[in-house]
Design an enzyme around this catalytic site. Structure first.
Site, mmCIF file in Angstrom:
data_model
loop_
_atom_site.group_PDB
_atom_site.id
_atom_site.type_symbol
_atom_site.label_atom_id
_atom_site.label_comp_id
_atom_site.label_asym_id
_atom_site.label_seq_id
_atom_site.Cartn_x
_atom_site.Cartn_y
_atom_site.Cartn_z
ATOM 1 C CD GLU A 1 -16.158 -41.727 -38.114
ATOM 2 O OE1 GLU A 1 -15.001 -41.440 -37.733
ATOM 3 O OE2 GLU A 1 -16.804 -42.691 -37.643
ATOM 4 C CG HIS B 1 -14.599 -39.416 -33.655
ATOM 5 N ND1 HIS B 1 -14.716 -39.481 -32.285
ATOM 6 C CD2 HIS B 1 -15.366 -40.425 -34.157
ATOM 7 C CE1 HIS B 1 -15.536 -40.484 -31.972
ATOM 8 N NE2 HIS B 1 -15.946 -41.054 -33.095
#
Length: 230
Positions: A25, A28
């Site tokens: 995450e 990203h």
């Protein structure tokens, strides 16, 4: 599985899984910031602090349930990183890079784990065995997450990569499937295999794709891990 066995297994799976989803995450969020969207950055998601990324169900309950029932692989997710694709400098192209960042980070972690595993001696002590097991599991967990997230189903990363690669005439209707993505995944992961068991057929398509992909990739990582370069 009794509670002691579960705790024993959890000690060598929890850390690799938490690291995998956290880096996924954060990658990203970091790439989105580089490419023009600082939405996730302002929410503190460009960080390796796992508390910023944990999803109670996807990061804790689901992996714990799979571990407890003896699933052949560990699956889960963290809180999705919010990305406003319209803020990216080239939304359609950059969507692909943002989506790829997560799975690429998992592949890199698997490579690092295999590299450090190559330094482990042939007969490590108790702590050495624990570290080696964590590194081995890190390879598996990160490969599973990379493969799973690259399935071409929105809102998974593979779905967003496909959306970015398709011509607009196909990308727009395909992207509309994202609001049904969780229902589709639940159907493929849980409902379809259940139906298959009732009719005597193996319909566990997600498991088939993941296991076949992992078996194809593992020899490369095992070759790295088995190198004795000291």
């Amino acid at each position: 599985m009794d509670i002691n066995e579960f705790i024993s297994k959890a000690t060598v799976w929890a850390l690799p899984f938490l690291v995998a989803v956290t880096f996924h995450e954060a990658a990203h969020a970091y790439v989105a910031r580089i490419l023009g969207d600082d939405t996730a950055s302002k929410l503190g998601r460009v960080t390796l602090n796992p508390l910023k990324h944990i999803d109670p169900f996807g990061t804790i309950l689901l992996p714990g349930m799979l571990l407890f029932i003896g699933s052949p692989y560990l699956l889960g997710w963290a809180k999705p990183v919010p990305v406003v694709f319209g803020r990216l400098r080239n939304p359609k192209r950059d969507m692909v890079f943002v989506a790829l960042a997560g799975p690429v980070s998992n592949i890199l972690i698997a490579l690092v784990a295999a590299f450090f595993l190559s330094f482990m001696g042939p007969e490590p002590g108790d702590m050495g065995r624990w570290v080696a097991q964590n590194l081995s599991n890190a390879i598996l967990v990160n490969l599973v997450l990379a493969v799973f997230n690259m399935l071409p189903i929105p809102p998974l990363d593979g779905g967003r990569v496909l959306t970015g690669l398709l011509p607009n005439s196909l990308a727009i209707p395909f992207s509309r499937l994202e609001k049904y993505g969780m229902i589709i995944l639940i159907g493929l992961i849980f409902v379809l295999p259940m139906i298959g068991r009732q009719i005597g057929m193996d319909l566990n398509l997600i498991s088939y794709v993941i296991i076949k992909s992992i078996h194809a990739m593992l020899p490369f990582f095992q070759a790295i891990a088995n190198l004795n370069i000291i």
